[in-house]
Scaffold this motif. Sequence first.
Motif, PDB file in Angstrom:
ATOM      1  N   ARG A 153       0.708  -1.375   0.041  1.00  0.00           N
ATOM      2  CA  ARG A 153       0.161  -0.108  -0.043  1.00  0.00           C
ATOM      3  C   ARG A 153       0.919   1.188  -0.062  1.00  0.00           C
ATOM      4  N   VAL A 154       0.370   2.236  -0.488  1.00  0.00           N
ATOM      5  CA  VAL A 154       0.891   3.494  -0.711  1.00  0.00           C
ATOM      6  C   VAL A 154       0.058   4.697   0.018  1.00  0.00           C
ATOM      7  N   SER A 155       0.734   5.737   0.628  1.00  0.00           N
ATOM      8  CA  SER A 155       0.134   6.667   1.428  1.00  0.00           C
ATOM      9  C   SER A 155       0.886   7.900   1.328  1.00  0.00           C
ATOM     10  N   GLY A 156       0.221   8.952   1.083  1.00  0.00           N
ATOM     11  CA  GLY A 156       0.853  10.279   0.961  1.00  0.00           C
ATOM     12  C   GLY A 156       0.245  11.545   0.445  1.00  0.00           C
ATOM     13  N   VAL A 164      -3.377   3.689  -0.226  1.00  0.00           N
ATOM     14  CA  VAL A 164      -4.088   2.914  -1.640  1.00  0.00           C
ATOM     15  C   VAL A 164      -3.073   1.700  -1.824  1.00  0.00           C
ATOM     16  N   SER A 165      -3.956   0.559  -2.270  1.00  0.00           N
ATOM     17  CA  SER A 165      -3.324  -0.364  -2.626  1.00  0.00           C
ATOM     18  C   SER A 165      -2.715  -0.650  -3.858  1.00  0.00           C
ATOM     19  N   MET A 166      -1.751  -1.005  -4.030  1.00  0.00           N
ATOM     20  CA  MET A 166      -0.774  -1.310  -5.238  1.00  0.00           C
ATOM     21  C   MET A 166      -1.441  -2.535  -5.648  1.00  0.00           C
ATOM     22  N   THR A 167      -1.074  -2.823  -7.373  1.00  0.00           N
ATOM     23  CA  THR A 167      -1.538  -3.790  -7.973  1.00  0.00           C
ATOM     24  C   THR A 167      -0.263  -4.687  -8.528  1.00  0.00           C
ATOM     25  N   ARG A 168      -0.490  -5.834  -8.361  1.00  0.00           N
ATOM     26  CA  ARG A 168       0.772  -6.725  -8.748  1.00  0.00           C
ATOM     27  C   ARG A 168       0.645  -6.853 -10.355  1.00  0.00           C
ATOM     28  N   VAL A 169       1.491  -6.349 -11.074  1.00  0.00           N
ATOM     29  CA  VAL A 169       1.524  -6.399 -12.437  1.00  0.00           C
ATOM     30  C   VAL A 169       2.405  -7.379 -13.082  1.00  0.00           C
ATOM     31  N   TRP A 173       6.725  -6.832  -9.475  1.00  0.00           N
ATOM     32  CA  TRP A 173       6.345  -5.683  -9.535  1.00  0.00           C
ATOM     33  C   TRP A 173       5.030  -5.140  -9.204  1.00  0.00           C
ATOM     34  N   TRP A 174       4.872  -4.118  -8.451  1.00  0.00           N
ATOM     35  CA  TRP A 174       3.602  -3.650  -7.989  1.00  0.00           C
ATOM     36  C   TRP A 174       3.342  -2.237  -8.643  1.00  0.00           C
ATOM     37  N   ILE A 191       4.330  -2.510   3.664  1.00  0.00           N
ATOM     38  CA  ILE A 191       4.280  -4.051   3.005  1.00  0.00           C
ATOM     39  C   ILE A 191       3.855  -5.068   3.982  1.00  0.00           C
ATOM     40  N   ASP A 192       2.742  -5.698   3.355  1.00  0.00           N
ATOM     41  CA  ASP A 192       2.144  -6.625   4.267  1.00  0.00           C
ATOM     42  C   ASP A 192       1.584  -6.093   5.590  1.00  0.00           C
ATOM     43  N   ASP A 193       1.158  -4.841   5.509  1.00  0.00           N
ATOM     44  CA  ASP A 193       0.408  -4.487   6.808  1.00  0.00           C
ATOM     45  C   ASP A 193       1.597  -3.929   7.795  1.00  0.00           C
TER      46      ASP A 193
END
Length: 219
Positions: A153-156, A164-169, A173-174, A191-193
């Motif tokens: 997740r990213v926050s800022g 906001v959750s990132m998606t594994r592509v 890579w996320w 990372i992993d809460d």
Amino acid sequence: PPASRQTITTQAQLRSFDVRTRLQFHAGPVLLDVTGGSTVNQRVRALPFMQDTLFSSARSSAAQLWGRTEAQVPLSRWLSVRAGIAALPTQSEIRSPVRAVYSLSMQVAKWRRDDPKAAAEPSASPRLAFEAALEDSLHLRLRFRHPDAATVRVSGEPTRWEPVSMTRVREDWWEVVLPVGAGTYRLNISIDDAPWQPPPGLPTARDEFGGRVGLVTVR
């Protein structure tokens, strides 16, 4: 003739105007918080013997300066000491001659269980990487490489500090695309809460709560 005495009783209305400013900055690990200002007390006194004239009241003003300085010193990751001194205006209306107030407190951060996967800083591993690039003038793409993560997740500032959750592509890579353009932003990842921390490879700065945030600049 007998002597006579007349007593005139007037009522005074007190109005206060407060002007203040605040400055917060770091001196090494010490957080300094300085607040100062001026309180203007305006007294409006009715003149009953002149109520029918243009000069039916009298005004008098008095300004008092005041200030407050606090310093927060970290003792450990979760514990800090906060001390301060304040110079206050006297309160003659309530018979309070107090001019100085001293304070001393201990601040304890929220305890969190350490995650084994977050024991090392992200920048310590060569397998971790963080990238930021503009998709167009209104969208920012963030990419994060972490081969062992299950969630990221990213926050800022680009998310208004909402996680906001990132998606594994791909396998390692996320990614996430945020609706912001060019600029310099503060952000962290989880990372992993695990506890929030600056992304690897980014310069960092101290936030308002004594922690660290990453700084990303895109043009």
